[in-house]
Design a protein around this motif. Structure first.
Motif: not given
Length: 413
Positions: A97, A67, A70, A302, A99, A75, A300, A358, A79
């Motif tokens: 969503v 998380l 990035h 990715r 980055d 994302s 979440f 996030h 997500s």
């Protein structure tokens, strides 16, 4: 389906019949027992879903890594597991969503609007609405606590977005259908997929009308902030504003509705609840424990932007990686007695609000609302007991309950 950890795509099964994609798993299975097994035997594991699949990451440190980084784990392709393999049309436009660095430029004005100082100004209204929601419990009859808690997020975010109170019940229902379209309480004709499409369409149409009306006279609420936002020298497009309105509503419903029910189910009828009520100085630490315990946003997702090693597993560029926050928040390497609800837990490094870029933009509002709610519950009621079978939400995203029958007595002032 089974969850499997792969070495060169040669599966080694972590357990029979474990399907972390299927929403029913989370309504019928002790998923924390599943995650305990995965953390121990297969902390990075692969599950095939049709012609696609995803990696599950279950240890605290690995969840944090996914998380936070990035550049390696984007994302912008989606997500949530509901979008596995489909992409997200809001990628790069909706804050959830997008980055960095664009994400940070979107986030900063909202973060200012949701500061502690601003939230504290709203305390009297928030307290009044929460007391109103809890008031029916004072008569001693059976009270569906989970159903009442479903209205809390809108009581908080509705006013912050300047949405008419008459619209709150329908917005609550539509948001629930978006996060749990498989649940019997929300699924409509045509099944979960059509339920999700209808709910999205209705919410986006609603916000399109609201945004159009507000353009002539933007207020000082969150929609006004979005209307006035400048990112990279340009205002947000109407589609970006609507998409971020939806995201704010969804985020509020994720973080505030479920911790009270999960905490009450664990503590009602025990000395622990009376202990908490007798120690108002533990309100803050108790709320943080309720957040860790419930971990309302279970995951979440990715996508890997390059080949990367996580522990002894090679994740290929383009692979989906699901970071299970709910598992990380029970990691034995980080939390002592992780399966005990401890109102005195300090430190409490839970990641119920996420971590990294996030991290939930509305965490201050959620924390204040939960503190108000638990204060009213602990000081206003006694002899709280669960008197019926709780009904768990059918969702791989939200951990929670659609029904929790309780009885209680109001404390005489």
């Amino acid at each position: 389906m089974t969850v499997a950890v792969e070495a060169g795509r040669c599966p080694m099964h972590a357990g029979p019949g474990i399907d972390l994609f299927e929403p029913a798993t989370f309504a019928t299975t002790d998923v924390h027992a599943v995650w305990r097994t995965l953390r121990r035997k297969a902390p990075v594991s692969w599950q095939t879903v049709g012609d696609d699949g995803f990696w599950s990451v279950t240890r605290y440190d690995d969840v944090q890594r996914v998380l936070r980084d990035h550049t390696t784990f984007t994302s912008e392709k989606g997500s949530l597991l509901t979008l596995l393999g489909k992409g997200d049309p809001a990628g790069g436009r909706q804050m959830a969503v997008t980055d960095p660095p664009r994400h940070a430029r979107q986030r900063e004005p909202l973060q200012r609007a949701l500061s502690v100082k601003e939230v504290e100004r709203d305390l009297p209204r928030m307290r009044s609405l929460i007391r109103e929601l809890l008031a029916p419990m004072k008569d001693g009859g059976v009270f569906d606590f989970a159903a009442a808690m479903a209205a809390v997020p809108m009581a908080v975010i509705g006013a912050w977005m300047g949405l008419p109170r008459s619209d709150w019940p329908e917005l609550t229902r539509l948001t629930a259908a978006c996060i749990a379209p498989d649940d019997p309480a929300y699924v409509g004709p045509g099944g979960p997929e059509k339920t999700l499409v209808r709910a999205h369409r209705e919410l986006f149409a609603y916000f399109q009308d609201v945004v159009e009306e507000r353009r002539a006279a933007p207020g000082d609420d969150l929609i006004g902030v979005l209307l006035g936002m400048q990112v990279d020298g340009a205002g947000l497009t109407p589609g970006e504003i609507v998409s971020n309105c939806y995201s704010l509503l969804l985020g509020a419903n994720v973080t505030t509705a479920q911790p009270p029910s999960a905490a009450l189910l664990e503590l009602a009828g025990t000395e622990a609840l009376a202990d908490w009520a007798a120690h108002p100085d533990l309100l803050v630490s108790g709320v943080e424990e309720a957040l860790r315990w419930s971990s309302p946003a279970q995951h979440f997702m990715r996508y890997a932007t390059r080949d990367v090693q996580i522990r002894d597993v090679t994740v290929r560029a383009g692979d989906a990686v699901v970071a299970w926050l709910a598992s990380a928040n029970r990691d034995e390497d980080v939390f002592s007695r992780p399966d005990t609800f401890d109102i005195r837990r300090r430190p409490n490094k839970h990641i119920a609000f996420g971590v990294g870029p996030h991290y939930c933009v509305g965490h201050t509002v959620a924390r204040v609302a939960l503190r108000v709610l638990f204060h009213e519950l602990l000081t206003g009621f006694e002899d709280i007991e669960v008197v019926g079978e709780p009904v768990r939400l059918r969702s791989n995203f939200i951990a929670g309950y659609t029904s929790l029958p309780v009885t209680a007595r109001g404390v005489r002032s």
